[in-house]
Structure formats: C-alpha cells, structure tokens
Design a protein around this motif. Structure first.
Motif, PDB file in Angstrom:
ATOM      1  N   THR A   4       0.914  -1.208  -0.054  1.00  0.00           N
ATOM      2  CA  THR A   4      -0.121   0.138  -0.032  1.00  0.00           C
ATOM      3  C   THR A   4       1.049   1.248   0.120  1.00  0.00           C
ATOM      4  O   THR A   4       1.649   1.386   0.881  1.00  0.00           O
ATOM      5  CB  THR A   4      -1.072   0.207   1.524  1.00  0.00           C
ATOM      6  OG1 THR A   4      -1.410  -1.258   1.415  1.00  0.00           O
ATOM      7  CG2 THR A   4      -2.082   1.087   1.157  1.00  0.00           C
ATOM      8  N   ARG A  34      -8.538 -12.507   4.290  1.00  0.00           N
ATOM      9  CA  ARG A  34      -7.363 -11.503   3.523  1.00  0.00           C
ATOM     10  C   ARG A  34      -8.648  -9.824   3.646  1.00  0.00           C
ATOM     11  O   ARG A  34      -8.595  -8.755   3.099  1.00  0.00           O
ATOM     12  CB  ARG A  34      -7.731 -11.875   2.178  1.00  0.00           C
ATOM     13  CG  ARG A  34      -7.076 -10.851   0.910  1.00  0.00           C
ATOM     14  CD  ARG A  34      -6.823 -11.460  -0.586  1.00  0.00           C
ATOM     15  NE  ARG A  34      -5.961 -12.098  -0.230  1.00  0.00           N
ATOM     16  CZ  ARG A  34      -4.095 -12.009  -0.405  1.00  0.00           C
ATOM     17  NH1 ARG A  34      -3.712 -10.851  -1.247  1.00  0.00           N
ATOM     18  NH2 ARG A  34      -4.032 -12.767  -0.285  1.00  0.00           N
ATOM     19  N   ARG A  38      -7.983  -6.213   4.225  1.00  0.00           N
ATOM     20  CA  ARG A  38      -8.354  -4.821   3.358  1.00  0.00           C
ATOM     21  C   ARG A  38      -9.530  -3.540   3.938  1.00  0.00           C
ATOM     22  O   ARG A  38      -9.362  -2.917   4.140  1.00  0.00           O
ATOM     23  CB  ARG A  38      -9.211  -5.543   1.494  1.00  0.00           C
ATOM     24  CG  ARG A  38      -8.043  -6.109   1.249  1.00  0.00           C
ATOM     25  CD  ARG A  38      -8.288  -6.768  -0.132  1.00  0.00           C
ATOM     26  NE  ARG A  38      -7.679  -7.494  -1.174  1.00  0.00           N
ATOM     27  CZ  ARG A  38      -8.070  -8.194  -1.733  1.00  0.00           C
ATOM     28  NH1 ARG A  38      -9.370  -8.822  -2.487  1.00  0.00           N
ATOM     29  NH2 ARG A  38      -7.087  -8.886  -2.538  1.00  0.00           N
ATOM     30  N   LYS A  42      -8.894  -0.096   4.835  1.00  0.00           N
ATOM     31  CA  LYS A  42      -8.843   1.340   4.235  1.00  0.00           C
ATOM     32  C   LYS A  42      -9.522   1.919   5.349  1.00  0.00           C
ATOM     33  O   LYS A  42      -9.715   3.481   5.054  1.00  0.00           O
ATOM     34  CB  LYS A  42     -10.226   0.279   3.507  1.00  0.00           C
ATOM     35  CG  LYS A  42     -11.291   1.603   2.617  1.00  0.00           C
ATOM     36  CD  LYS A  42     -11.221   2.517   1.476  1.00  0.00           C
ATOM     37  CE  LYS A  42     -12.194   3.017   1.132  1.00  0.00           C
ATOM     38  NZ  LYS A  42     -12.686   4.093   1.725  1.00  0.00           N
TER      39      LYS A  42
END
Length: 229
Positions: A4, A34, A38, A42
């Motif tokens: 990221t 996973r 994520r 976020k």
C-alpha cells in the motif's frame, strides 16, 4: 502480499509528516482474513485522509492568524509613529504659543507705558464751565427733570479743550463716561456693564470712529466691567 503506497501530510512551512501505512501485510495473521485486512486498511486510509484534511485546515487557520498578527503589529507601529509625530507637533505649537504670549505681554507693557506717558500730560480736573454746560445738556435730554440733579465727577482727563470724564448721578441717570467737545456738545462714550475691558474699547472705537479717544484711555473703565472679568 500487497503493498500500500505511503500517504503524505503537508504541514506549515517546508516540514513534512509522512504517515506510512504498512507496506506488507500477511494474510496469514492469526484470526484475520484477506477481506478483513483490506477493510482495516481502508478504514485506516480514511482516517489518515481525515487527519490530513484537519491538518490542512489548521495550517490555513495558523496562516490567517499570522497574517492578523502581522497586520496588528504594523498598525501598532504606525500608531506609535503617529503618536510621536503628534507629540512633536503639540510641543511645537506650545513653543509657538509661549513665544506669542511673550510677545503679547511685551506689547501690553509697551502700550501701558505709552498710555501712562500720554496721560501724564493730561489735566485731571474738569473745568467748572464744562461741568455747567454738561448739566444743561443733561436737563435738555428730557422733560420734568429737577434742576438740582447732583453730578459727581469720578475721573477726568483733558487736553486741548477736549475732555473725557466718568460721572455718576444721584437720580434719573446711570453712571457713564462722557466726551465734552470744545463746542459744548457731549457724547455718552460708555455706560452699562461689559464683559471685558477689551470689549469696552473695541465697541467705543467702532461707535466713535471720527473722535479722538486717546484721552479716553486715561479713564479707568473697570467700574463698567463685570466683576472677575
């Protein structure tokens, strides 16, 4: 693994604060899938974005405050300069006023000295013939006046058959300063009460511009001036 990119936050001046979110997250973290990872990333990105916006807002507010402080400092400096300039002007005007007062005082002293010198050569006793003519003139000014109106001459100044005198009366008439001409005519130069000696002479000069009032300056007019003036 997924990478990221780092998220940069700009602060006031050239300083930078970089908040770098984890570059590599293992999907094998215990209890984390996973998708959960994520979602966490976020949420973290959203939080960093919000912080970045808050910091930007605070930076603008700080810049506005600095501008206001600079403007206030400039205003204070201008006020101080104006204050010193005004103070200098006031001191200059005071010096001019003091100088003018000194000149006026000297002029008054010269005038008084000149009047004293001029009055030293005047006669101080009203002739009996002038007094008799004056009484006739008084009696001719109205009907039913008694022949025995008492006249008291308080102050007199005369030169070259022209006389000025201050007279009071026991009845009918109020005190006044009178001018006696050589032709046995008379004028009332002054009567009543006035605010100041200066105004007495100003009005007298305006009302009798054709007459020589130099000997009138030898008469004390303070009885015709308001007390304390």
């Amino acid at each position: 693994m997924e990478r990221t990119p780092g998220i940069g936050v700009t602060l006031h001046g050239n300083r930078f604060v970089s908040i770098v979110v984890a570059g590599v997250l293992l999907v094998t973290l215990p209890g984390c899938s996973r998708d959960d990872t994520r979602a966490d990333l976020k949420a973290l990105e959203d939080r960093v974005t919000a912080l970045n916006q808050e910091i930007t807002s605070l930076t603008h507010e700080l810049a506005s405050t600095n501008d206001a402080m600079e403007a206030a400092s400039n205003t204070a400096a201008a006020f101080e300069a104006s204050h010193y300039a005004l103070q200098d002007e006031v001191e200059g005007l005071k010096r001019e006023a003091d100088a003018a007062a000194a000149r006026t005082s000297a002029a008054i002293q010269d005038l008084v000295a000149g009047v004293d010198l001029a009055c030293s050569s005047t006669e101080s006793e009203l002739p009996a013939t002038v007094l008799a003519s004056f009484k006739k003139w008084l009696l001719s000014s109205g009907d039913d006046l008694p022949d025995d109106v008492a006249v008291t001459v308080v102050d007199t100044a005369g030169r070259n058959d022209q006389w000025t005198f201050h007279a009071t009366f026991d009845t009918y008439f109020e005190q006044g300063v009178f001018l006696a001409r050589p032709d046995d005519s008379f004028e009332v130069l002054l009567s009543g009460v006035w605010p100041s000696v200066a105004e007495v002479w100003t009005v007298m000069a305006q009302q009798f511009p054709e007459d020589d009032l130099s000997i009138a300056a030898c008469i004390d007019v303070t009885p015709f001036v308001e007390p304390g003036a």
